[in-house]
Design an enzyme around this catalytic site. Structure first.
Site, PDB file in Angstrom:
ATOM      1  CB  CYS A 148     -22.042   3.908  -6.115  1.00  0.00           C
ATOM      2  SG  CYS A 148     -20.402   3.167  -5.883  1.00  0.00           S
ATOM      3  CB  CYS A 152     -16.434   4.218 -11.749  1.00  0.00           C
ATOM      4  SG  CYS A 152     -15.556   3.326 -10.426  1.00  0.00           S
ATOM      5  CB  CYS A 155     -20.367   3.416 -13.147  1.00  0.00           C
ATOM      6  SG  CYS A 155     -21.591   2.611 -12.092  1.00  0.00           S
ATOM      7  CB  CYS A 382     -26.073  -1.333 -12.188  1.00  0.00           C
ATOM      8  SG  CYS A 382     -26.806  -1.233 -10.574  1.00  0.00           S
TER       9      CYS A 382
END
Length: 398
Positions: A148, A152, A155, A382
């Site tokens: 991703c 963030c 995360c 995740c």
């Protein structure tokens, strides 16, 4: 089929304008160097499937048979298609159903009713999906990107950076295999049906808009055009890519929108969700409320509670004020106990702070439910499993 390769080129995944300005996508070292996945049946338009079959000397109705096997029976093993010409089975397998994802590792939790799978893609990339069985539904959380680019800091996937977008076929294979597991009784509880899909796995779905919308259409269409899972049972998540939210509102497909807000003010959200530097809290909430008006479906506001960071009474009061500003019951807040990543300063809130946060929202008239966390005894957040595997097994590309 040369045109098919061109038409189905996988986008880079960089959000519009994401290489300049206040926010830049965080890219993995090997971003976009891996080439394109093989073209799959689900990547083709109906006309392209017919043309491909014609090239094999097969009539149009054979394509419908393949679609019935794929969407209706969750099957790609053409050798077992007894209604298909034996002489054409292997060629059909190779052309229409190349292997796109292969299981690398599996973890189970919650009395074996939560199954987390690590998949390897054609280029060695790793992604994850999580199948969660509940008494009244079965939900699959799927990935839409390899890694991703949103960055963030709390995360696990964000730590990986963005390698590339996934193809429609790679996205849908996660769904097909989970649906097959349920139908064959391979998940504790016996045979059942996959009923809900959430695009909350690895990646920012709005960064791969074309592929996720193609997947949504095929998930929600009835067999033999799709898997027959109601669009109302599909959730598309975003950290707040406003153009994507506005585009989704124009699709006329009643999926639920989930916005990962995580902070009620811009100073804090700039730190927790870097995309906020492009689209701030007010812009994101305006777009989300417009989605509610267009779709008549309440928006889910995802809010990961972090101890001493965003979980205090002042944060809850400000969040309630921002949501109530619109004057209608348009949002449902999902405070989520953070599943912390190893060695991170971001930790889960105290239970009493979680409870107070909920009470403040509810007392202000905002519907809020503490998210049921599954997979606490496995690498539940995740990206955790993929990150561990990448660290220990994957060669780093220079």
């Amino acid at each position: 089929m040369e045109t098919t390769k061109t038409e189905h080129a996988v986008e880079s995944g960089i959000t519009p304008g994401g290489t300049t300005g206040a926010f830049r996508d965080v890219l993995a070292k090997d971003h976009a160097r891996r080439g394109k996945p093989p073209v799959h049946f689900t990547d083709m338009t109906p006309d392209e499937r017919i043309e491909a079959a014609k090239g094999m000397g097969l009539p149009k109705f054979r394509v419908k048979q393949l679609a019935n096997h794929y969407y209706g029976h969750f099957d790609t093993e053409a050798a077992q298609f007894t209604d298909f010409p034996a002489t054409a089975r292997q060629a059909a397998q190779d052309l229409f159903f190349p292997t796109l994802i292969s299981e690398v590792a599996r973890q189970v939790a919650d009395d074996e009713q939560t199954v987390k799978t690590l998949w390897s893609l054609f280029d060695g990339s790793k992604i994850e999906s999580v199948l969660m069985r509940y008494p009244n539904r079965t939900t699959l959380c799927i990935s839409s990107q390899v890694g991703c680019g949103m960055g963030c800091p709390f995360c696990a996937t964000g730590k990986l950076g963005l390698t590339r977008n996934m193809s429609t076929g790679e996205i849908l294979e996660q769904v097909r295999i989970a649906a097959r597991m349920m139908s064959r009784g391979e998940v504790a509880g016996g045979p059942g049906r996959l009923s809900n899909i959430v695009f909350m796995g690895m990646g920012e779905p709005m960064g791969n808009y074309r592929s996720i919308m193609s997947a949504v259409r095929q998930i929600s269409a009835m067999p033999p055009e799709g898997f027959g899972i109601s669009a109302r049972n599909i959730t598309v998540s975003t950290v707040g890519v406003v153009p994507g939210i506005r585009k989704l509102a124009q699709e006329g497909i009643p999926v639920r929108l989930a916005v990962s807000l995580h902070a009620p003010n811009n100073d804090l959200r700039d730190e927790l969700v870097p995309m906020n530097k492009r689209f701030n809290v007010e812009q994101v909430l305006d777009a989300a409320h417009d989605y509610y008006l267009a779709s008549k479906r309440r928006v889910s506001i995802e809010y990961a509670l972090m101890r001493g960071i965003n979980d205090q009474a002042e944060h809850a009061r400000l969040l309630a004020k921002k949501l109530n500003h619109y004057g209608d019951n348009w949002a449902h807040v999902n405070p989520i106990p953070l599943n912390p990543i190893e060695g991170s300063k971001w930790t889960a809130s105290k239970p009493e702070d979680e409870q107070r946060f909920l009470e403040i929202l509810n007392n202000a008239g905002v519907t809020a439910t503490l998210r049921d966390t599954r997979g606490q005894d496995i690498d539940g957040a995740c990206g955790q499993l993929a990150a561990k595997t990448i660290d220990t097994t994957m060669p780093q590309m220079s």
